[in-house]
Scaffold this motif. Structure first.
Motif, mmCIF file in Angstrom:
data_model
loop_
_atom_site.group_PDB
_atom_site.id
_atom_site.type_symbol
_atom_site.label_atom_id
_atom_site.label_comp_id
_atom_site.label_asym_id
_atom_site.label_seq_id
_atom_site.Cartn_x
_atom_site.Cartn_y
_atom_site.Cartn_z
ATOM 1 N N LEU A 13 24.068 64.760 54.400
ATOM 2 C CA LEU A 13 24.748 63.863 55.256
ATOM 3 C C LEU A 13 24.780 64.159 56.687
ATOM 4 O O LEU A 13 25.240 64.960 57.178
ATOM 5 C CB LEU A 13 26.163 63.552 54.680
ATOM 6 N N THR A 62 28.146 68.465 49.679
ATOM 7 C CA THR A 62 26.666 67.897 50.186
ATOM 8 C C THR A 62 26.546 68.714 51.570
ATOM 9 O O THR A 62 27.597 69.137 51.969
ATOM 10 C CB THR A 62 26.934 66.397 50.560
ATOM 11 N N ILE A 69 26.156 68.786 55.210
ATOM 12 C CA ILE A 69 26.723 68.001 56.158
ATOM 13 C C ILE A 69 26.423 68.424 57.668
ATOM 14 O O ILE A 69 26.495 69.767 57.946
ATOM 15 C CB ILE A 69 28.121 67.739 55.944
ATOM 16 N N VAL A 84 30.193 73.395 57.536
ATOM 17 C CA VAL A 84 29.102 72.167 57.999
ATOM 18 C C VAL A 84 28.516 72.804 59.113
ATOM 19 O O VAL A 84 28.457 73.798 59.713
ATOM 20 C CB VAL A 84 30.163 70.773 58.356
#
Length: 308
Positions: free
Chosen positions: A112, A138, A140, A174
């Motif tokens: 993402l 996910t 990111i 992230v």
């Protein structure tokens, strides 16, 4: 404070750190699904640049979530994508309905990217905070206005607040992609202080926020939580042009969608972006090539940097 070992990102280092490769009979799902959230009425081009770069980096499937007012334009510009139109705030951001709508893609997107071309800083930060728990697990990448989620004064219900007021820690690491000015804005430090010792600045931000931080500049420093450091020197001043950062974010996110770790995606992405600038300068000169031209250089560079 003891300095961590620093690795220079060279072609040899990258060849010894090969990117995940799909099997010869793999389909687009095997190559990775990238979800890019960004764009606005005034800056639809940013998400187009990022999306193109993600595909050039090898991602196999692309979904773009952008402002409803420009979604048809984006869909025409990137016919390879699925485009989702999101309701907009008066300031050009996205309403909180966006997070609920995008939640259906959890488990379907491998990476993402949030931020390119987004306006309304407050709305962007709120959206990031809402997306984090919905996209747990996910990879990111957070870019541009979306990085404001870490600024002081944000509600800590989705980010863990550390003892110092400017320090927020992501529950899962992230990747953040600030230049020195953006890191100064996010951390409350001066730009001069960051430029004086970018390695320390990147490392402190990485540890404070539990994030991989790619501090962009003529020398780009990448810091991971825990102290690992990389740096890349290369490229040219032609890369300092509107849209170049959006393209870099797209390259990194595309590599992450393929299965690269955040650190690996950042290192490869920065090197590919710089090398693309060097290639373009041979044809156009150091000044005058466009951000839209950078990503077209990436596939050939990936082949050149493949392990022998």
């Amino acid at each position: 404070m003891k300095r961590a070992a620093l690795t220079d990102i060279t072609a040899a280092v990258l060849r010894e750190w090969p990117l995940p490769q799909p099997s010869f009979d793999g389909d687009k799902e095997v190559r990775g699904h990238i979800l890019i959230v960004g764009g606005s009425r005034e800056m639809p081009g940013a998400v187009i640049l990022a999306a193109t770069a993600a595909l050039r980096a090898g991602a196999g499937k692309l979904t773009i979530a952008t402002a409803a007012s420009v979604a048809p334009l984006v869909a025409l510009a990137i016919p390879e994508s699925r485009v989702i139109g999101l309701a907009e705030t008066a300031g050009g951001g996205f309403t909180m309905e966006a997070a609920r709508r995008l939640a259906e893609l959890h488990g379907k997107a491998d990476a993402l990217l949030v931020g390119p071309g987004m306006q309304d800083d407050a709305a962007a930060a709120e959206l990031v905070r809402a997306l984090l728990p919905r996209f747990s697990g996910t990879r990111i990448v957070i870019d541009a206005a979306a990085m404001g989620a870490v600024r002081p004064g944000r509600e800590p219900h989705l980010l863990e607040e550390a003892s110092e007021r400017e320090h927020f820690r992501f529950g899962e690491p992230v990747l953040l992609t600030p230049h020195a000015g953006e890191l100064a804005h996010l951390s409350g430090r001066s730009k001069d202080d960051i430029n004086k010792d970018p390695q320390q600045a990147a490392r402190q931000a990485a540890d404070a926020w539990n994030a991989v931080v790619a501090l962009k500049g003529a020398t780009t420093v990448i810091a991971a939580p825990g102290g690992a450091l990389w740096q890349h020197q290369g490229g040219n001043v032609g890369l300092a042009i509107s849209g170049s950062g959006d393209t870099l974010a797209g390259i990194i996110a595309g590599l992450a969608a393929r299965g690269a770790t955040l650190e690996q995606a950042a290192a490869w992405g920065v090197a590919l972006h710089a090398s693309a600038g060097e290639q373009l300068s041979l044809r156009f000169g150091v000044l005058g090539y466009l951000a839209r031209e950078i990503s077209a250089e990436v596939p050939a560079l990936l082949r050149t940097l493949a392990p022998a």
